[in-house]
Scaffold this active site. Structure first.
Site, mmCIF file in Angstrom:
data_model
loop_
_atom_site.group_PDB
_atom_site.id
_atom_site.type_symbol
_atom_site.label_atom_id
_atom_site.label_comp_id
_atom_site.label_asym_id
_atom_site.label_seq_id
_atom_site.Cartn_x
_atom_site.Cartn_y
_atom_site.Cartn_z
ATOM 1 N N ARG A 65 -17.613 -10.612 15.865
ATOM 2 C CA ARG A 65 -16.738 -9.625 15.233
ATOM 3 C C ARG A 65 -15.851 -8.954 16.280
ATOM 4 O O ARG A 65 -14.699 -8.630 16.028
ATOM 5 C CB ARG A 65 -17.589 -8.568 14.513
ATOM 6 C CG ARG A 65 -16.811 -7.682 13.590
ATOM 7 C CD ARG A 65 -16.343 -8.470 12.381
ATOM 8 N NE ARG A 65 -15.398 -7.712 11.586
ATOM 9 C CZ ARG A 65 -14.955 -8.091 10.398
ATOM 10 N NH1 ARG A 65 -15.333 -9.225 9.857
ATOM 11 N NH2 ARG A 65 -14.094 -7.351 9.731
ATOM 12 N N HIS A 109 -6.436 4.464 -1.588
ATOM 13 C CA HIS A 109 -7.754 4.251 -2.206
ATOM 14 C C HIS A 109 -7.654 4.603 -3.697
ATOM 15 O O HIS A 109 -7.108 5.653 -4.048
ATOM 16 C CB HIS A 109 -8.809 5.133 -1.521
ATOM 17 C CG HIS A 109 -10.172 4.910 -2.094
ATOM 18 N ND1 HIS A 109 -10.937 3.812 -1.784
ATOM 19 C CD2 HIS A 109 -10.888 5.632 -2.999
ATOM 20 C CE1 HIS A 109 -12.073 3.862 -2.463
ATOM 21 N NE2 HIS A 109 -12.065 4.958 -3.205
ATOM 22 N N ASP A 150 -12.866 6.110 4.417
ATOM 23 C CA ASP A 150 -12.187 7.005 3.459
ATOM 24 C C ASP A 150 -12.379 8.489 3.794
ATOM 25 O O ASP A 150 -12.431 9.340 2.907
ATOM 26 C CB ASP A 150 -12.674 6.732 2.017
ATOM 27 C CG ASP A 150 -12.444 5.297 1.582
ATOM 28 O OD1 ASP A 150 -11.448 4.697 2.013
ATOM 29 O OD2 ASP A 150 -13.261 4.778 0.798
ATOM 30 N N GLU A 180 -0.886 4.571 -7.884
ATOM 31 C CA GLU A 180 -0.790 3.884 -6.586
ATOM 32 C C GLU A 180 0.634 3.454 -6.227
ATOM 33 O O GLU A 180 1.087 3.687 -5.100
ATOM 34 C CB GLU A 180 -1.697 2.655 -6.574
ATOM 35 C CG GLU A 180 -3.160 3.000 -6.659
ATOM 36 C CD GLU A 180 -4.037 1.769 -6.499
ATOM 37 O OE1 GLU A 180 -3.777 0.947 -5.616
ATOM 38 O OE2 GLU A 180 -4.996 1.629 -7.277
HETATM 39 C C1 GRF Z 1 -5.626 -1.304 -4.822
HETATM 40 O O1 GRF Z 1 -6.351 -0.837 -5.919
HETATM 41 C C2 GRF Z 1 -5.781 -0.369 -3.652
HETATM 42 O O2 GRF Z 1 -5.912 0.954 -4.019
HETATM 43 C C3 GRF Z 1 -7.057 -0.868 -3.040
HETATM 44 O O3 GRF Z 1 -7.009 -2.265 -3.189
HETATM 45 C C4 GRF Z 1 -6.182 -2.616 -4.292
HETATM 46 C C5 GRF Z 1 -5.120 -3.549 -3.804
HETATM 47 O O4 GRF Z 1 -4.331 -4.090 -4.812
HETATM 48 N N1 GRF Z 1 -7.197 -0.359 -1.705
HETATM 49 P P1 GRF Z 1 -3.010 -4.892 -4.447
HETATM 50 O O5 GRF Z 1 -3.400 -6.031 -3.512
HETATM 51 O O6 GRF Z 1 -2.040 -3.948 -3.793
HETATM 52 O O7 GRF Z 1 -2.480 -5.425 -5.751
#
Ligand code: GRF
Length: 217
Positions: A65, A109, A150, A180
């Site tokens: 890793r 997140h 987080d 998002e």
């Molecule tokens: C999203 O729900 C984001 O919040 C999380 O992973 C997902 C990614 O989705 N961290 P995408 O690949 O942007 O469609």
């Protein structure tokens, strides 16, 4: 501002950033690299279609890793972005990357941190746990990345109401659409325009109450 976007999957958040850069809702910003640990990530196709350089380094290529962590660090140091954006990146960011890019890495997140976050909370599982608990509200959070999972300073959050008939899939989709895809471009624009700083472990956004909050409602 030059940004590197780190992905692992479908890349709908990456697409929101590409679109925001193109239509200038994200000002003064260029995506200089899209990195994926997963060579099959559809996000890579989205990047290539937009003419953005891509790189794939998988932990599977390395014996340890630590070797992988070092390769990722070197890639990012060579790329030398002003900001690293984790947009659905499932790789745990190595400590040496956090140290090299202190307060210059952000993550999205899909819950309201500090609820439903931390180790093991990723993907659909986040939304399954929200439904199991019977929470009435969830949402999304953009935060700076520190050594924890987080735990870094929160930049922006947006709530999304949970419905009685939600499945993990419908809740995931609504959180993406309503929160998002707006929040991540908005946070990048705020950083690109010099409006975010970290003070005493908290993110301070200038003009938050007057300009940002009304836009989030
Ligand atoms: C999203 O729900 C984001 O919040 C999380 O992973 C997902 C990614 O989705 N961290 P995408 O690949 O942007 O469609």
């Amino acid at each position: 501002m030059r940004i590197a976007v780190l992905v692992s999957g479908g890349g709908t958040n990456l697409q929101a950033i590409i679109d925001g850069v193109k239509d200038k809702t994200i000002e003064n910003t260029e995506i200089c690299l899209v990195y994926s640990n997963n060579p099959k990530a559809y996000a890579l196709t989205r990047a290539q279609d937009a003419g953005i350089p891509t790189a794939v380094i998988s932990p599977k290529e390395f014996e340890t890793r630590d070797d992988f962590n070092e390769a990722l660090l070197q890639l990012l140091l060579e790329t030398d972005p002003d900001l690293i954006v984790l947009a659905g990146c499932l790789v745990v960011i190595p400590q040496k990357v956090v140290e090299a890019f202190r307060n210059r890495i952000i993550n999205i997140h899909p819950s309201l941190i500090p609820s439903f976050c931390g180790t093991g909370y990723y993907g659909l599982g986040v939304h399954e746990k929200v439904l199991e608990r019977g929470a009435r509200v969830s949402g999304a959070t953009v935060h700076f990345v520190d050594e924890g999972t987080d735990t870094g300073p929160i930049i922006l959050q947006k709530p999304v109401m949970v419905r009685d008939d939600d499945t993990a899939q419908t809740l995931q989709k609504r959180i993406m659409q309503e929160a998002e895809w707006k929040l991540l471009p908005m946070a990048i624009n705020l950083i690109a325009t010099g409006r975010v700083k970290v003070e005493d472990g908290k993110a301070v956004v200038s003009g938050y109450d007057d300009e940002i909050l009304p836009g989030l409602n």
